[in-house]
Write an enzyme that holds these catalytic residues in place. Structure first.
Site, mmCIF file in Angstrom:
data_model
loop_
_atom_site.group_PDB
_atom_site.id
_atom_site.type_symbol
_atom_site.label_atom_id
_atom_site.label_comp_id
_atom_site.label_asym_id
_atom_site.label_seq_id
_atom_site.Cartn_x
_atom_site.Cartn_y
_atom_site.Cartn_z
ATOM 1 N N LYS A 123 -4.998 13.684 -67.509
ATOM 2 C CA LYS A 123 -4.142 12.608 -68.012
ATOM 3 C C LYS A 123 -4.593 12.226 -69.419
ATOM 4 O O LYS A 123 -5.752 11.878 -69.629
ATOM 5 C CB LYS A 123 -4.209 11.396 -67.082
ATOM 6 C CG LYS A 123 -3.141 10.362 -67.383
ATOM 7 C CD LYS A 123 -3.153 9.248 -66.355
ATOM 8 C CE LYS A 123 -1.958 8.323 -66.572
ATOM 9 N NZ LYS A 123 -1.833 7.823 -67.933
ATOM 10 N N GLU B 152 -8.908 9.723 -68.804
ATOM 11 C CA GLU B 152 -8.304 8.633 -68.041
ATOM 12 C C GLU B 152 -8.106 8.959 -66.572
ATOM 13 O O GLU B 152 -8.117 8.075 -65.723
ATOM 14 C CB GLU B 152 -6.964 8.263 -68.677
ATOM 15 C CG GLU B 152 -6.360 6.989 -68.137
ATOM 16 C CD GLU B 152 -5.047 6.651 -68.816
ATOM 17 O OE1 GLU B 152 -4.487 5.587 -68.496
ATOM 18 O OE2 GLU B 152 -4.570 7.447 -69.640
ATOM 19 N N ASP C 44 -4.515 9.956 -72.843
ATOM 20 C CA ASP C 44 -4.379 8.539 -73.164
ATOM 21 C C ASP C 44 -3.642 8.387 -74.491
ATOM 22 O O ASP C 44 -4.251 8.269 -75.549
ATOM 23 C CB ASP C 44 -5.774 7.903 -73.245
ATOM 24 C CG ASP C 44 -5.713 6.398 -73.147
ATOM 25 O OD1 ASP C 44 -4.615 5.860 -72.930
ATOM 26 O OD2 ASP C 44 -6.769 5.758 -73.312
#
Length: 310
Positions: free
Chosen positions: A21, A162, A23
């Protein structure tokens, strides 16, 4: 298409493709006739904010629609704080573009030429994306992994990222829908609506001391606490300028805020969206130990709801 927040990895990890993921700021890219148009999640045209990403249009000889995340790296990792210097500037100068460069991390291909890929499975869309040959600066096509979400999650955790996104291998792309994609985070973030501010004290006596935050619930704006940490002085000055024309007399919350907050608060129209990192939600719906991460100009206030992991 958005992902549902999950508290932990699912038992059927092998049924998913796993991505790290990033950011940053989500953006849909429309490429046609040698030009690029970038649209944010709240349907704002953000093309002019990232002129270096026009290189993507020169890489693709055919029209295409792609999905990805605009990120800025610091010490080799995406930094949302650094990206703040770019995401609020509509016409960045050459000096800012050079000092805070962005990259566009692509993770999905929705249309290519005259062909819609929305109904194709995730694995095919990713294979077609990998085959475009656009993985060169400032555009990147990060890898994905079939199954073994625990390993991917551990790698992301070790690198200070993240979290992870899990996408069912056979899933089609559903524009505007949340799920069946899932996300599992290393840290907790929450989008918030700025509904007011509290005057500062001490060295912040002439500045904003904290922001009064809310989230929407069943059509009502609910009080979610205050945030007074994580700001730079430049951010506080910018927020003061942005909030001044939004001043209002009435408490915008339903139900009203506690009296100790109401006595000191300076209310504003709840139009600005930000994001905080936090520890947990209290039983009465207040963010515990929130820290400001920055404004989210790519989000609409009415779309800000409490995000609880399932």
């Amino acid at each position: 298409m958005a992902a549902l927040l999950r508290r932990s990895l699912p038992p059927d990890q092998d049924a998913y493709g796993w991505e790290l993921k990033w950011d940053g700021v989500r953006a849909i890219a429309y490429v046609e006739g040698g030009s690029l148009r970038l649209m944010s999640r709240n349907d704002k045209d953000i093309t002019r904010s990232y002129p270096e990403l026009a290189a993507l249009a020169r890489m693709l000889p055919r029209p295409a629609i792609l999905d990805g995340e605009i990120v800025t790296l610091r010490d080799g990792r995406p930094s949302f704080a650094t990206l703040q210097r770019r995401m609020h500037v509509q016409h960045p100068g050459t000096r800012l573009v050079a000092s805070v460069p962005v990259q566009y991390y692509l993770f999905d291909l929705l249309h290519l030429g005259d062909e819609s890929l929305l109904a194709r499975p995730y694995t095919e869309r990713r294979d077609r994306l990998d085959g475009l040959g656009v993985d060169r600066a400032p555009v990147r096509v990060p890898p994905w992994w079939r199954g073994d979400g625990e390993t991917v999650f551990s790698v992301g955790q070790a690198q200070g990222l993240e979290g992870v996104i899990g996408k069912p291998l056979r899933s089609r792309y559903h524009p505007g829908r949340r799920g069946p994609w899932i996300k599992v985070k290393n840290v907790r973030h929450q989008e918030v609506v700025v509904a007011g501010w509290m005057p500062g004290a001490g060295r912040r006596a002439d500045m904003i001391g904290s922001l009064v935050l809310g989230v929407h619930d069943d059509g009502r704006l609910r009080y979610a606490g205050n945030v007074g940490t994580g700001f730079t002085e430049a951010e506080l000055r910018d927020l003061a300028v942005r909030l001044a024309p939004l001043a209002r007399d009435e408490d915008p919350f339903d139900p009203p805020v506690p009296r100790d907050v109401a006595r000191r608060a300076r209310w504003v129209r709840p139009e600005l969206v930000g994001e905080v990192a936090f520890g947990e939600w209290t039983p009465d719906g207040i963010l515990r130990h929130p820290s400001w991460r920055g404004l989210r100009t790519d989000k609409r206030p009415e779309d800000v709801h409490r995000e609880d992991p399932g």
